[in-house]
Design an enzyme around this catalytic site. Structure first.
Site, mmCIF file in Angstrom:
data_model
loop_
_atom_site.group_PDB
_atom_site.id
_atom_site.type_symbol
_atom_site.label_atom_id
_atom_site.label_comp_id
_atom_site.label_asym_id
_atom_site.label_seq_id
_atom_site.Cartn_x
_atom_site.Cartn_y
_atom_site.Cartn_z
ATOM 1 N N ALA A 69 -2.604 2.361 -5.091
ATOM 2 C CA ALA A 69 -3.204 3.524 -5.721
ATOM 3 C C ALA A 69 -2.065 4.467 -6.081
ATOM 4 C CB ALA A 69 -4.168 4.189 -4.753
ATOM 5 N N GLY A 112 -3.729 -0.344 -2.658
ATOM 6 C CA GLY A 112 -4.823 -0.543 -3.604
ATOM 7 C C GLY A 112 -4.637 -1.784 -4.467
ATOM 8 N N GLU A 115 -5.906 -4.512 -2.469
ATOM 9 C CA GLU A 115 -7.359 -4.342 -2.329
ATOM 10 C C GLU A 115 -8.092 -4.783 -3.604
ATOM 11 O OE1 GLU A 115 -6.562 -0.211 -0.826
ATOM 12 O OE2 GLU A 115 -8.180 -0.740 0.559
ATOM 13 N N GLU A 135 -0.463 1.589 3.669
ATOM 14 C CA GLU A 135 -0.942 2.975 3.670
ATOM 15 C C GLU A 135 -0.596 3.728 4.940
ATOM 16 O OE1 GLU A 135 -2.795 0.284 2.940
ATOM 17 O OE2 GLU A 135 -3.958 0.651 1.107
#
Ligand code: HXC
Length: 261
Positions: A69, A112, A115, A135
């Site tokens: 992300a 992300g 993911e 993260e």
């Protein structure tokens, strides 16, 4: 197409049956910001809605599928911003894609990025792929389903270790662990993924939808309920023209001509 952060192409060698979606923010290693998310939502919805498109491949660059992300977009956000705007909630709309899609991962698939790869129906990895959920090093945790999808894919021990240490897993370990379906040489990644997608695109569209729905159900329900759900979908396909055609084609030793009905 009018997209700024992704490229979308219906591959000509598959007569447009395979849609290749390429993340294209090279300056940020394909970090997933709100613009990327909104464009992917639109691209997957368009793919799902067009009967001529039968299977999709999501890929990144050679160096990075996606490095996570977008940290710069999130760094100043507070709880009210994140919770109030349901930050990352839009990814549920990508997951809601009913037709099959493959993640083709080369280089970094971190946070992300990992993911999103795990949202795919399966992952094909280049031998250069590196997966991770780093993260924790940023003082947070996976937030796009990573803890849940990774645990279902590779079990508790490796998921805990990955998410608690933030270490990366290479392609060989990812295949051994069951995170990825197959590893291919980096130079062949997109070609191999498109070829695999073309195989899927050549199957009956209703059966492909049903396979996706029933395998996904395995992660949501009990064995007894899942087996019953599978059997109902299987029974339902006997109401389709494609079941008659597929079985007739076998008996007549010819290729089936699918109608998606
Ligand atoms: C924003 C990013 C980014 C990210 C890389 N960039 N990852 N920008 N968000 N996630 C940017 C860098 O700032 C840099 O921009 C450019 O991309 C190139 O990256 P470099 O770091 O210079 O490349 P390199 O040295 O080759 O290192 C590659 C890397 C490293 C190991 C992948 O970039 C890295 O560690 N990235 C962050 C990985 C990460 O923590 N991902 C998880 C994010 S959080 P400039 O402008 O400086 O050139 C997440 C979880 C969501 O995804 C859930 C809750 C938070």
């Amino acid at each position: 197409s009018d997209y700024e952060t992704i490229l979308v192409e219906q591959r000509p060698e598959t007569n447009g049956a395979v849609t290749l979606i390429t993340l294209n923010r090279p300056q940020a290693l394909n970090a997933l910001n709100n613009k990327v998310l909104s464009e992917l939502i639109a691209a997957f919805a368009a793919y799902d809605a067009d009967d001529s498109q039968r299977c999709a491949v999501l890929t990144g660059s050679e160096k990075a599928f996606a490095a996570g992300a977008d940290i710069k977009e999130m760094s100043d956000q507070g709880f009210a911003d994140m919770y109030g705007n349901n930050h990352f909630g839009g990814w549920d709309r990508v997951v809601a894609t009913r037709k099959p899609w493959i993640a083709a991962v080369s280089g970094y698939a971190l946070g992300g990025g990992c993911e999103v790869a795990m949202m795919a129906d399966f992952i094909i990895a280049a031998d250069s792929a590196k997966f991770g959920q780093p993260e924790i090093k940023l003082g947070v945790t996976p937030g796009m389903g990573g803890s849940q999808r990774m645990a279902r894919a590779i079990g508790k021990a490796k998921t805990m270790e990955m998410c608690l240490t933030g270490r990366m897993m290479d392609a060989e370990e990812a295949e051994r662990s069951g995170l990825v379906a197959r590893v291919v040489p980096a130079a062949d990644l997109v070609e191999e993924a498109v070829k695999t997608a073309e195989t899927i695109a050549g199957m009956g569209p209703l059966a492909a939808l049903a396979v996706k729905e029933m395998v996904d159900a395995a992660f949501e329900t009990t064995l007894t309920q899942g087996v019953a759900f599978e059997r109902r979908l299987f029974h339902g396909l006997f109401g389709s023209e494609d079941q008659k055609e597929g079985m007739a084609a076998f008996v007549e030793k010819r290729e089936a001509k699918w109608k998606g009905r």
